[in-house]
Write an enzyme that holds these catalytic residues in place. Structure first.
Site, PDB file in Angstrom:
ATOM      1  CE  LYS A 111      -5.175  -0.106  10.351  1.00 57.39           C
ATOM      2  NZ  LYS A 111      -5.788   0.057   9.089  1.00 57.39           N
ATOM      3  CE  LYS A 194       1.038   4.915   4.471  1.00 59.68           C
ATOM      4  NZ  LYS A 194       0.543   4.030   5.498  1.00 59.68           N
ATOM      5  CE  LYS A 197      -7.817  -1.462  -1.304  1.00 57.49           C
ATOM      6  NZ  LYS A 197      -8.236  -1.737  -2.634  1.00 57.49           N
TER       7      LYS A 197
HETATM    8  P1  TYM Z   1       1.670  -2.188   4.316  1.00 57.52           P
HETATM    9  O1  TYM Z   1       1.008  -3.365   3.714  1.00 57.52           O
HETATM   10  O2  TYM Z   1       0.828  -1.084   4.858  1.00 57.52           O
HETATM   11  O3  TYM Z   1       2.662  -1.561   3.293  1.00 57.52           O
HETATM   12  C1  TYM Z   1       3.608  -2.375   2.639  1.00 57.52           C
HETATM   13  C2  TYM Z   1       4.894  -1.646   2.393  1.00 57.52           C
HETATM   14  O4  TYM Z   1       4.668  -0.496   1.590  1.00 57.52           O
HETATM   15  C3  TYM Z   1       5.179   0.645   2.251  1.00 57.52           C
HETATM   16  N1  TYM Z   1       4.320   1.800   1.959  1.00 57.52           N
HETATM   17  C4  TYM Z   1       4.781   2.982   1.607  1.00 57.52           C
HETATM   18  N2  TYM Z   1       6.029   3.429   1.410  1.00 57.52           N
HETATM   19  C5  TYM Z   1       6.178   4.712   1.018  1.00 57.52           C
HETATM   20  N3  TYM Z   1       5.133   5.550   0.810  1.00 57.52           N
HETATM   21  C6  TYM Z   1       3.860   5.150   1.005  1.00 57.52           C
HETATM   22  N4  TYM Z   1       2.847   5.976   0.785  1.00 57.52           N
HETATM   23  C7  TYM Z   1       3.634   3.801   1.426  1.00 57.52           C
HETATM   24  N5  TYM Z   1       2.526   3.065   1.690  1.00 57.52           N
HETATM   25  C8  TYM Z   1       2.966   1.841   2.034  1.00 57.52           C
HETATM   26  C9  TYM Z   1       5.174   0.315   3.720  1.00 57.52           C
HETATM   27  O5  TYM Z   1       6.104   1.085   4.436  1.00 57.52           O
HETATM   28  C10 TYM Z   1       5.542  -1.145   3.691  1.00 57.52           C
HETATM   29  O6  TYM Z   1       6.934  -1.309   3.602  1.00 57.52           O
HETATM   30  N6  TYM Z   1       3.040  -4.044   8.630  1.00 57.52           N
HETATM   31  C11 TYM Z   1       3.363  -4.008   7.238  1.00 57.52           C
HETATM   32  C12 TYM Z   1       3.419  -5.390   6.591  1.00 57.52           C
HETATM   33  C13 TYM Z   1       4.303  -6.324   7.302  1.00 57.52           C
HETATM   34  C14 TYM Z   1       5.729  -6.318   7.298  1.00 57.52           C
HETATM   35  C15 TYM Z   1       6.115  -7.418   8.111  1.00 57.52           C
HETATM   36  C16 TYM Z   1       6.682  -5.511   6.680  1.00 57.52           C
HETATM   37  C17 TYM Z   1       3.892  -7.361   8.079  1.00 57.52           C
HETATM   38  N7  TYM Z   1       4.993  -8.009   8.559  1.00 57.52           N
HETATM   39  C18 TYM Z   1       7.470  -7.702   8.333  1.00 57.52           C
HETATM   40  C19 TYM Z   1       8.030  -5.818   6.912  1.00 57.52           C
HETATM   41  C20 TYM Z   1       8.392  -6.891   7.702  1.00 57.52           C
HETATM   42  C21 TYM Z   1       2.303  -3.202   6.558  1.00 57.52           C
HETATM   43  O7  TYM Z   1       1.177  -3.137   6.963  1.00 57.52           O
HETATM   44  O8  TYM Z   1       2.688  -2.659   5.423  1.00 57.52           O
END
Ligand code: TYM
Length: 331
Positions: A111, A194, A197
């Protein structure tokens, strides 16, 4: 019974990466565990959304959660910002989180590179907020995709550190979870490893994309000039197309194209056409449900209220106990 916690940042509708990495597991886990699934709207402030975008995105994720089959009667579905106890625990955890370890986190370094004008303290302490989300319900399992593995490691570090510091065995050690299998990473359509978004136009397929959009995105997916020898190793973009097929096409379809590839007969155009039709069929039920639920504001309001109350019950107990452990005792 295990306690399960996970969340997704509201950046718009969910994509197939979110679904296979996280949401699919939420749905499978809700029947047999004590589940808390939230929308990580505090976390999304690190990128400074406008108020209208923030609200709209939270609503989209809520609708996607429900459309995908999350049941608010079984799992607790809530907004992270409805649980200020999380912010309090985040404050406590930050007192024992160190600059060096936070600066070494890969997502922070990424980031800092991609948004050099906005390297805020929220980005640096992203892992402590995430740890607070998880341990506020004293979770055991956290269904996430592969990209979250390091954050889970940090969560264990912070939970253990708290226990050690106060000489208690209060927080369990939460683990990233995918039914005993490797965590998954769904690749993008632009040849990158990957789906995401923020990875750029055409990389991701969203659960609400309509059939024409899906066809266009997949037909434009990056490929190469084709194999020239039998059993040739695949280039990344081709690996990606196969990975998507593996995730949602029939095993026979995958086997057919593997065979075609290995014999140098593969026609990527045909393969993409097939993949597009499979993705459209797979996502059709989501689109139908999204339409149905999306227009029912009354129902959405009820779901949010129910989730807020249930989440608050669990979080307020933790915060009360944590305050006592730290030494904030009532007079
Ligand atoms: P975020 O919002 O980027 O993504 C949400 C979830 O989707 C999964 N994910 C993927 N899995 C496989 N392939 C991909 N291309 C892919 N893109 C996204 C992510 O691994 C995630 O599980 N920090 C987290 C949100 C969060 C969170 C938490 C998760 C905040 N607090 C506590 C678990 C527990 C995040 O930004 O995910």
């Amino acid at each position: 019974m295990d306690t399960v916690v996970s969340g997704i940042r509201p950046t718009g509708n969910l994509h197939l990466g979110n679904y296979f990495g996280a949401l699919r597991n939420f749905i499978k886990m809700q029947n047999e565990n004590n589940c808390y699934f939230f929308i990580a709207d505090y976390h999304s402030l690190t990128t400074h959304p406008t108020p209208a975008d923030l609200h709209g995105n939270v609503k989209s994720v809520l609708i996607d959660y429900l459309a995908a089959g999350l049941n608010p009667e079984k799992a607790t579905l809530y907004l992270q910002s409805d649980l200020p106890e999380t912010a309090e625990l985040y404050l406590f955890l930050n007192m024992n989180a160190y600059l060096g370890e936070l600066e070494r986190v890969t997502s922070f370094k990424d980031k800092a590179r991609t948004q050099p004008d906005n390297i805020n303290a929220g980005l640096l302490t992203y892992p402590t907020l995430m740890a607070a989300d998880i341990i506020i319900h004293r979770a055991h399992k956290v269904p996430v995709g592969k990209d979250q593995e390091q954050h889970l490691e940090m969560t264990r570090t912070f939970a253990n550190r708290f226990n050690r510091l106060y000489n208690v065995e209060y927080f369990p050690e939460p683990v990233a979870y995918n039914f005993g299998e490797e965590l998954v990473k769904i690749p993008g359509l632009d040849g990158s490893t990957k789906m995401g978004k923020s990875e750029g136009e055409g990389n991701a397929i969203f659960l609400n994309d309509d059939a024409e959009v899906i066809r266009k995105k997949i037909m434009r997916a990056v490929t190469d000039s084709g194999p020239t020898q039998p059993n040739q190793p695949k280039s990344q973009p081709i690996e990606n197309i196969f990975a998507l097929m593996k995730a949602l096409s029939k095993p026979e379809t995958l086997a057919f194209f593997e065979e075609e590839y290995n014999n140098c007969r593969v026609r990527y155009g045909d393969m993409k056409k097939q993949l597009a039709e499979d993705v459209i069929a797979f996502t059709q039920p989501f689109r139908d449900k999204i339409k149905e639920i999306g227009s029912d504001d009354n129902y959405l309001q009820k779901v949010v209220k129910l989730g807020r109350d249930k989440a608050h019950e669990s979080a307020s107990k933790t915060i009360r106990e944590v305050r006592e452990i730290i030494g904030f005792k009532p007079f």
